[in-house]
Every structure is written in structure tokens, then in C-alpha cells.
Scaffold this active site. Sequence first.
Site, short mmCIF file in Angstrom:
data_model
loop_
_atom_site.label_atom_id
_atom_site.label_comp_id
_atom_site.label_asym_id
_atom_site.label_seq_id
_atom_site.Cartn_x
_atom_site.Cartn_y
_atom_site.Cartn_z
N ASP A 16 9.83 -12.18 -4.15
CA ASP A 16 9.71 -13.36 -5.02
C ASP A 16 10.85 -13.47 -6.03
OD1 ASP A 16 9.12 -11.29 -6.69
OD2 ASP A 16 7.09 -11.93 -7.18
N SER B 193 4.26 -3.99 -12.68
CA SER B 193 4.03 -4.71 -11.41
C SER B 193 4.53 -3.97 -10.18
CB SER B 193 4.71 -6.07 -11.46
OG SER B 193 6.10 -5.91 -11.69
N HIS C 180 10.20 -8.91 -7.31
CA HIS C 180 9.55 -7.81 -6.58
C HIS C 180 10.00 -7.80 -5.13
CE1 HIS C 180 6.85 -9.31 -9.83
NE2 HIS C 180 6.96 -8.04 -10.18
#
Length: 369
Positions: free
Chosen positions: A337, A38, A340
Site C-alpha cells: 500500500d 503495523s 507496508h
Amino acid sequence: MAGTKALLFVLYYFLLVACNAQDLQSCEFDALYQLGDSMSDTGNLIREDPSVVFARLPYGQTFFHKPTGRCSDGLLMIDFFAKSAGIPFLDPYLNKDGTFTQGVNFAVAGATALPSGVLAKKGIVNLTTISSLSRQLEWMSAHFNTTYSSPQECSEKLKKSLFMVGEIGGNDYNYPFFQGKTFEEAKALMPEVIQAIKDAVTRVIGYGATRVIVPGNFPIGCLPSYLTVFQTNDTSAYDKYHCLKYLNEFSMDHNKYLQQAIEQLRAEHPTVILVYADYYAAFIWLLDNAAQFGFDTNLVQKACCGVGGDYNFDRKRRCGHPDVPVCQNPDQQVCWDGVHLTQQAYKMMAIYLIDDISSKLQCDENPDS
Ligand SMILES: *[C@@H]1O[C@H](CO)[C@@H](O)[C@H](O)[C@H]1NC(C)=O
Ligand SMILES: *[C@@H]1O[C@H](CO)[C@@H](O)[C@H](O)[C@H]1NC(C)=O
Ligand SMILES: *[C@@H]1O[C@H](CO)[C@@H](O)[C@H](O)[C@H]1NC(C)=O
């Protein structure tokens, strides 16, 4: 003292940003290939599973004004690397309408370095994706097979490409840590994780890569997700940044073994330029200079998008779910979040990393000569 600090910052900023002292443009790369998770996925996971939160606003609100599958409010480090290299943002491999003439992004959010089957045997299950590093390498192989008519043509064309192998491996530890496995169980994965990354580098070299960047892991003890789940009243567990020391030491160990693996690879492939990207140091540099970079120092460890607890993070009410609030100004916060970072944090890390990496890539020298 404050004046000196400010002056130093102005000088530093001038050197890095205004002067553009070091960027990737001088390498004249004609393509960029990304493997990872990610930290660098630009839209693969949301094509595998459109129901994931990353497919919904507020993900993407800042730059694209719509979700793209990037796990941030806006751009990722790989986008800033591409910009610096003069290459368009990388399309995700799974975008069937993607343009792949200047590279491909194979990274998938949630991906692990080890195959899901290997992790399942250790009781690590419920992965977000099974598109681990080895699967991404199969995609890469298929892509090169359809793009080039022979292995010779492939390796000839890849001479002016840059390969990013990672960041990958962080999730191999995230899953056990958040599934109640012990510290020792997570630690026991380390040799296999490092070997999987090393094997991936060997494979891209086999395709013809001449310049490969291998990033290390973040100081995970500084992230709201870890700070929340492993919260403790023992103040001696925290360092001067209020990060959990033993978790950061875990990341440092991974990074140490990864750098040893890179040394071994250099010895095996003396004509290939292998560069370690120090995400750990880049993140600590960001914390050290948070105020100067315009971040709100009271919010450095609070997720911008999230709710609850000391760090604005609740595993059951995460960013992207209905009624989970988003902060007013993501540019003033480091964490997006809880897991991240914000675009602004990634941008500053990218500035640090590009400056560090570009000299090590030795772009004024031909690796064949
Ligand atoms: C995996 O998912 C199943 C079904 O949602 C759940 O029952 C199980 O507890 C999960 N296991 C772990 C280790 O999270
Ligand atoms: C690509 O081609 C090579 C040899 O031509 C073959 O061994 C390999 O399996 C192919 N890769 C994929 C993913 O089809
Ligand atoms: C910390 O101490 C408070 C007050 O004694 C207690 O309620 C809380 O559960 C403790 N937290 C942890 C993580 O041990």
C-alpha cells in the site's frame, strides 16, 4: 554469468527453504510475545478504531480472504516467525475472545516508541493511536499479572518464551517527516527513541524474558510513500536501487544507535540472549534478488494497492478507500500500500531473518547453565 547466478540461487533456495536448515522449531518456544507497530499488528488497531482502512478489504484479501487488521494483503513477518517456531498465529491483545496460551500480540499499527504526550510537546500530533510502547508494556504487565500468581512464577514460565521488541520507532519518524517537520527535527528524536526501545527491553527482561529480538528500521528511502513525498529531480539523490540515499542513511543511523544500545544491554544482562534483527539488510537482499524471487522488477517501487504518481501512491487516495485499485498479482510486487509490504515480500524477508536469527538465539544452550 546468468547461469552462475541461477545456480547460486537454486543452492541458496535449497539451503534456506527445501532443507529448512535453520528454523525456530529447535528452540522449542512455548510462547511468543510481540510489541510493535503495523509491521506486526494482527488486529489491535482495528479494535481501537474500527473505521481505519486496515479494517477493510483489500487488506487481508490474499490469505484470510477478509480483513484481520494486518496491514498487508496477507501474512506478516511475525506470522512466518510463529509458523517457524511451531506456534499458532498470535491473537491481538484487544481481542477479548483471543487465545493467549502461546503468546500475545500487543503491537498496534501507528504506534510510536515515544508516548504521544512526549511527541505532542515537539509539535508531532494526530497520531493514529496513543498505544505507544509504554502503553503496550502496561498491557503486557497486566496480562502477566492475571496469568501468573507471582513474579517468580512469571519469570519461571517465560524462560521458554521469545520476545519481539519491535520493529518500533519507525512511526516516531514517519509522523514528523509527513507532517512537514525538517530532517533535523526528525533526527533530533533519535536518542529518545533509542532510549525508549532500550527501556522496553529492560522491562521485558524484568518480567523474565531470556531471549529477546530487537528489529531495526527499514530503508525508508525505498518505500513508495517516502519516494513520492520526497521526490526530486536531482538524480544524485538516488542510489542504484532508486532509493533516496539521505533517507536510507537516516535509517542506518537509527539502526547503528540501536545496535549500540543492544551492546550496552548485553553487558548489563549477560545471561539474556539479545538478537538484533536486520530488517534493513533483509529488505536490500530482497531487492537484490527480486527477479529470482518472482517479483516483477518494473514494479518493485510501485504500491500494489494505490493510485497515482510514479509509485502508485497518493496520500489522499490510499489503499482501502473506494475506487483505489489493487494490482492483479500481489505476489509479484514488493509493496502493498506504499507503506507496508505484500505477504510475499514479508515471507522472503522472514526466510532471510529466521536463518540469521535462529543461530544467534543459541537454542541448543540453556541460558541458565
Ligand atoms: C491535525 O488534525 C487537525 C484536525 O483534523 C488538522 O486541522 C491539523 O492540520 C492536523 N495537524 C497536522 C500537523 O497534521
Ligand atoms: C502487576 O503487579 C505488580 C506487582 O505485583 C504491580 O507493581 C504492577 O503495577 C502490576 N501491573 C499492572 C499493569 O497492573
Ligand atoms: C522536476 O522537473 C519538472 C520539469 O522541469 C518540474 O515540472 C517538476 O516540478 C520538478 N519536480 C520536482 C519534484 O522538483
